[in-house]
Scaffold this motif. Structure first.
Motif: not given
Lengths: 343, 338
Positions: A20-21, A24, A83, A100, A104
Motif C-alpha cells: 500500500i505504502s 502511495g 479519507k 495511519s 498512507q
C-alpha cells in the motif's frame, strides 16, 4: 500453533502495508513533483487530485452530523480524495487515525480535536513527514503553533458580540431599562463562557440594557423550558417585564418559546428572542415570528476546508486562524433562508 | 413509633417556606387560558416524571436492588414514540397508540433484560443495570439517528403538556399509578412478598415465595414506569433528544427514594415517602431557578440541602446529638446539686 498464526498474520499485514505504502509512494511522488511544478509553471497542474485525511470527533450531535456531511459532499465536489475516520469521541482513536494517514502519505491532514491537549507528539510526526495539518472547529493548546498550518472554526466570543450588536442597534431609540434574561449553555463549556462574554462586552455600551436573570439550561429543550417557566413566575412576582431573551443555543430557545406560549406571552412580540446556532427548527420558529434573531454557528465548513487544503498543497500561504463563514439572520430573512437549512 | 414521613415533610415545608419568604407570591395560583397557573403547579408538573420513576425505583430498592438504567429507558421510549409519530399522521389516535404501545414494549423488554440478568443469572444489580444505562442511550441515539426529533402532534403533546380540569395531565398519570401501586402493595400480599425478598431472598424462597420471579417483576415494573416518564418528558417539549432526555434521572430517583426515608438495604419501603422525596428534589430545583442562584453554584446549593436532609434522617448522627444533650443535662443537674 497460535504463534505461527500470529506471526503469519503479522507478516501478511506487513506485506500489505508495504504494498500500500509503495503505491502511495509513487502516487505522492508524482504529486510532490506536480506541486513543485505548480510553483514554477503556474496553475496548470492544480487539478491534480489531492488526498485529504480527515479525523472527525464522532457523531454526537446533529451539528456534528451536518459538519461531516458537508465535508464529505464538498470533497466530492472539489475532486478531493477524502479519507474519513470517525473517532467516536476518543482521542486515542483520532491519534491512530492520524498515524495511519501519515503512513498512507496523504497530502493534507485535517481533524477536529476531541480534547485540547496531548497532540504534540502525533502532530510532530506529521510535521516530520512533511504533511501539513489543518484544525477544524476546535483548537489544540499546543504552544508550538508551527505544528499546524491553520485553524478553521467559529469564534464563540464573536458570535456573542454579533448578538449584542444587533440588540444594541435594535434598542438605540428605546427609552428606559431593557430587561434581558439569559439561558446559558452547559456551565463551564467554551461556547457558554464565550457567548456570554462577547454579548456582555457589547451590551455594556448601553446602560439601559441589563441582564436581570441568568441560568443554565444545559443546551437542552427540556431544561430551557423548565428554567423559563420559573423565570416567568418569578418575573411576575417581582413585577419585572422580561423584554429580551438571549439563549446560547436554539434548543433552549425553542424550549423557552413553549414555556412562554403556555404562559400566554407571545414570543417574538412581547419578548424579543435572540438565539444561536441556526438549526432548521429554529428557522421554522423564526418564520412563524417567534424568534427575532439567529446568530449562525455554521457546521458547513466543507467548502472552506477544501479551499484551504488546496491552497496548502499548492504551497500558498494560509492564515493561521480562519473564521467560518457565518451569518446573522434577522426575522425578515427567515422565509428565504429556511429552505437552505441542511441541519 | 415515629412516623417515617415526618422529616421529609418538614424538609418540603421548609423549602416551600423559604420560597414564600423570598417571594410572597410563590403560593399564588391564578387561572390562565382555563387552567391553573403558578409555581406550585409547575413543581407538581415537573416532578411527575421523577415521581413515576421513583415509584419503580422504590420497589427495586426494596428488594435490595438498584436500577441505573431508568434514564436510558426514558430516552429510548421518548425517541421511539417520537419516531413513529413523526413517520405517521401526528393527529391520528391510532398512530399515537401504536407509538405508545411499541415504545412500552421496548421498555418492558429493557426491564426483562435487567430482571433476567439480576434474578436468573445472579449478577449484581448495580452492574447488571449499568449495562443498559450505557447501551440504552446508544440505542436511543440509533433510533433518532443522533438528531433531535421534533414532532407536532396534538394528542401526543397532551400527555406531558396538556391540561385536564385545570390541572396538568401528568398529575393524573402519577396519581393513577400511585394509587395502583399503593393498592397493589398494601392491600394484596405483593408488598409483603417484595419486602420479604428484600430482607432475605433465600428464606423467602424456602417459605414458598418465588424470589426470582418477584425480583424479575420489580425490574420490569421499574422500566415500565420509566417508559411512561419518557412519554411525559418528550411530549412536554414535543421532541426526542436521545443524548439528554432523562440524563442523570437514575441518581435523582435513588436520591428521592433515600430522602423519602427508605433504606438502600431493602426490606422495607414507604411509597409516600418516595413521593415526598421526589417533590423535595423538584421543589429545590425550581427554587434555585426562581431565586436566581447563579448557575456556577447551583450544584453546591443542591448538595448542601441534600446533605442536611440526610444528616437529619441519619440515626447515628441523631444519637450523637442525643448523647451530647444527655451529657449536658447531666452536667447541668450536677451543677445545680453542687
Amino acid at each position: 500453533m497460535k504463534n505461527i498464526f500470529k506471526s503469519s498474520a503479522v507478516l501478511l499485514l506487513t506485506v500489505t502495508m508495504i504494498l500500500i505504502s509503495a503505491c502511495g509512494n509513487t502516487d505522492s511522488g508524482n504529486k510532490a513533483s506536480s506541486t513543485n511544478a505548480t510553483g514554477t509553471e503556474g496553475a496548470t497542474q492544480t487539478d491534480k487530485k489531492i488526498t485529504l485525511g480527515f479525523a472527525q470527533v464522532g457523531a454526537e450531535s446533529g451539528w456534528r452530523t451536518a459538519n461531516t456531511k458537508s465535508i464529505q459532499d464538498s470533497a466530492k465536489a472539489a475532486g478531493v480524495d477524502l479519507k474519513f475516520s470517525d473517532a467516536q469521541q476518543k482521542q486515542e482513536n483520532q491519534i491512530k487515525a492520524i498515524r495511519s494517514f501519515i503512513a498512507q502519505k496523504v497530502d493534507v491532514i485535517a481533524f477536529s480535536p476531541v480534547v485540547e491537549s496531548g497532540w504534540d507528539t502525533v502532530l510532530k510526526e506529521a510535521k516530520d513527514a512533511g504533511i501539513p495539518v489543518i484544525l477544524t472547529d476546535r483548537a489544540v493548546d499546543s504552544s508550538d503553533t508551527s505544528l499546524y498550518k491553520s485553524f478553521l472554526g467559529s469564534d464563540f466570543v464573536e458570535e456573542g458580540r454579533r448578538a449584542g450588536k444587533w440588540l444594541l442597534d435594535e434598542m438605540k431609540d428605546h427609552q428606559g431599562p431593557v430587561n434581558i434574561v439569559e439561558l446559558q449553555g452547559t456551565t463551564g463549556s467554551a461556547p457558554a463562557i464565550d457567548r456570554k462574554k462577547g454579548f456582555e462586552e457589547i451590551i455594556k455600551n448601553n446602560p439601559n440594557l441589563k441582564i436581570v436573570k441568568s441560568q443554565t439550561g444545559d443546551f437542552t429543550r427540556a431544561k430551557g423550558k423548565e428554567v423559563m417557566e420559573a423565570f416567568i413566575k418569578s418575573a411576575k412576582a417581582e413585577n419585572t417585564k422580561m423584554d429580551v431573551l438571549y439563549a446560547h443555543n436554539d434548543d433552549m430557545a425553542l424550549g423557552a418559546i413553549q414555556a412562554l406560549e403556555e404562559a400566554g406571552i407571545k414570543p417574538g412580540k412581547d419578548i424579543l428572542i435572540i438565539s444561536m446556532d441556526g438549526i432548521k427548527d429554529a428557522f421554522q420558529a423564526m418564520k412563524d415570528g417567534k424568534i427575532n434573531l439567529i446568530v449562525e454557528c455554521n457546521p458547513l465548513m466543507g467548502p472552506q476546508l477544501m479551499q484551504i487544503a488546496q491552497d496548502v498543497v499548492a504551497g500558498k500561504d494560509v492564515q493561521k486562524r480562519i473564521l467560518t463563514n457565518e451569518g446573522v439572520f434577522p426575522q425578515d430573512t427567515a422565509e428565504k433562508e429556511l429552505p437552505n437549512r441542511q441541519y | 413509633m415515629k412516623n417515617k414521613l415526618f422529616w421529609p415533610l418538614v424538609t418540603l415545608a421548609v423549602l416551600l417556606l423559604a420560597n414564600l419568604i423570598h417571594n410572597h407570591d410563590f403560593f399564588s395560583i391564578t387561572i390562565q387560558d382555563g387552567h391553573l397557573f403558578g409555581s406550585l403547579i409547575d413543581i407538581l408538573n415537573r416532578a411527575a416524571p421523577l415521581v413515576l420513576i421513583s415509584i419503580g425505583m422504590t420497589f427495586v430498592i426494596a428488594t435490595k436492588g438498584i436500577d441505573l438504567s431508568v434514564g436510558s429507558v426514558v430516552s429510548i421510549t421518548g425517541a421511539m414514540a417520537c419516531l413513529i409519530i413523526s413517520k405517521g399522521d401526528g393527529s391520528s389516535m391510532s398512530v399515537l397508540f401504536t407509538a405508545l404501545g411499541i415504545s412500552l414494549l421496548l421498555a418492558l423488554a429493557a426491564g426483562a433484560w435487567n430482571g433476567l440478568l439480576v434474578s436468573l443469572l445472579g449478577i449484581q444489580p448495580i452492574v447488571a443495570t449499568l449495562i443498559l444505562m450505557v447501551a440504552g442511550r446508544g440505542v436511543a441515539q440509533l433510533i433518532t439517528d443522533g438528531q433531535i426529533l421534533t414532532i407536532s402532534s396534538k394528542p401526543y403533546s397532551f400527555i406531558g403538556a396538556g391540561y385536564l380540569f385545570g390541572l396538568p395531565f401528568s398529575i393524573y398519570i402519577i396519581a393513577f399509578f400511585f394509587i395502583i401501586a399503593s393498592v397493589l402493595t398494601r392491600k394484596t400480599a405483593v408488598g409483603l412478598f417484595i419486602e420479604s425478598v428484600g430482607t432475605n431472598p433465600t428464606a423467602s424462597r424456602l417459605a414458598g415465595i418465588r424470589s426470582g420471579l418477584i425480583i424479575f417483576i420489580v425490574y420490569v415494573l421499574c422500566s415500565f414506569l420509566s417508559g411512561i416518564s419518557g412519554f411525559i418528558l418528550s411530549s412536554n417539549v414535543s421532541s426526542a433528544d436521545g443524548n439528554n432526555a432523562g440524563l442523570w434521572y437514575e441518581l435523582d430517583a435513588i436520591l428521592a427514594v433515600v430522602i423519602g426515608g427508605n433504606s438502600l438495604n431493602g426490606g422495607r419501603f414507604y411509597l409516600s415517602g418516595t413521593i415526598v422525596g421526589a417533590l423535595i428534589i423538584q421543589t429545590l430545583t425550581t427554587s434555585i431557578y426562581s431565586m436566581g442562584v447563579p448557575p456556577e453554584v447551583t450544584l453546591v446549593v443542591k448538595s448542601v440541602v441534600v446533605l442536611v436532609v440526610c444528616l437529619i434522617q441519619s440515626e447515628a448522627f441523631g444519637s450523637v446529638f442525643a448523647a451530647r444533650r444527655r451529657k449536658r443535662d447531666k452536667a447541668a443537674k450536677q451543677g445545680v446539686s453542687a
